[in-house]
Motif scaffolding. Structure first.
Motif, mmCIF file in Angstrom:
data_model
loop_
_atom_site.group_PDB
_atom_site.id
_atom_site.type_symbol
_atom_site.label_atom_id
_atom_site.label_comp_id
_atom_site.label_asym_id
_atom_site.label_seq_id
_atom_site.Cartn_x
_atom_site.Cartn_y
_atom_site.Cartn_z
ATOM 1 N N SER A 197 0.892 -1.308 0.157
ATOM 2 C CA SER A 197 0.133 0.004 -0.031
ATOM 3 C C SER A 197 0.915 1.134 -0.036
ATOM 4 O O SER A 197 0.452 2.193 -0.635
ATOM 5 C CB SER A 197 -1.150 0.201 1.211
ATOM 6 N N HIS A 198 1.966 1.422 0.723
ATOM 7 C CA HIS A 198 2.830 2.466 0.855
ATOM 8 C C HIS A 198 3.504 2.826 -0.448
ATOM 9 O O HIS A 198 4.268 3.999 -0.643
ATOM 10 C CB HIS A 198 3.760 2.466 2.067
ATOM 11 N N GLN A 217 2.166 2.491 -3.711
ATOM 12 C CA GLN A 217 1.004 2.733 -4.672
ATOM 13 C C GLN A 217 0.750 4.157 -5.006
ATOM 14 O O GLN A 217 0.407 4.579 -5.849
ATOM 15 C CB GLN A 217 -0.201 2.176 -4.190
#
Length: 210
Positions: free
Chosen positions: A64-65, A67
């Protein structure tokens, strides 16, 4: 009346100068775009030419970090932030995918490597999946963690599932150094995937020859 008008013009002049100066003193918000640098590699073998079917790279999965478009930079130990002005030129998953496909084509000396969905009506033999969990600099090193899975589509079996971990010292400071190290990391990941593909294919050929 003339004196008042002169004073008013003088005030407007001073205000205009102050506004211009404040604009000049503001930090620049110029956006810089970066892309992964091509890493050309020598072929590992010529035997992959006997594999007529496609090897398909599925869409790269990002933590997620990773993206966001901004390049990551270190904060307090163990944390990172995404830059607002230094950005990847396109979605990172697509940039990584393009580099892996190019790397595998070089290393296996074949054009039968493609990113999903691949050429229409092609027959897929092997499938590659990559999950990128870390891909950032801590200011001293560039850190890469990825999990890759190789599958035999025709036999519907998973051949390999491995974790790739690498920490390389940055040779240059700033985002240019980060991008150079990031490019090399994907080149090294591509080589490990190619070696694993070769080993799995050779095992398949030996098993069917018995």
């Amino acid at each position: 009346m003339t004196t008042n008008n002169s004073s008013l013009r003088h005030c407007w002049f001073i205000l205009s100068v102050l506004l211009l100066l404040s604009g000049c003193l503001r930090p620049s918000n110029i956006t810089t775009l970066y892309t992964l640098e091509p890493i050309r590699q020598q072929p590992l073998t010529s035997e992959w030419k006997d594999v007529s079917e496609m090897t398909l790279l599925m869409p790269v999965q990002l933590a997620s970090h990773l993206q966001r478009r901004g390049l990551l930079y270190p904060q307090v130990p163990g944390t990172t932030r995404s830059s607002a002005t230094d950005l990847w030129a396109g979605p990172l998953d697509q940039l990584v995918s393009q580099q892996i496909v190019a790397g595998l084509k070089d290393l296996l000396a074949t054009e039968n490597i493609a990113a999903f969905p691949g050429p229409r009506f092609s027959t897929v033999r092997y499938q590659v999946e990559v999950e990128l969990n870390e891909f950032s600099s801590d200011g001293r090193q560039f850190i890469t963690t990825a999990v890759y899975t190789l599958s035999d589509v025709s036999n519907k079996t998973i051949l390999v599932r491995k974790t790739f971990r690498q920490q390389d010292n940055l040779n240059h400071t700033g985002y240019e150094g980060t991008v150079t190290s990031a490019s090399q990391a994907i080149g090294d990941l591509s080589k490990e995937i190619a070696v694993s593909l070769l080993a799995a294919h050779r095992q398949n050929v030996t098993a069917h020859a018995r």
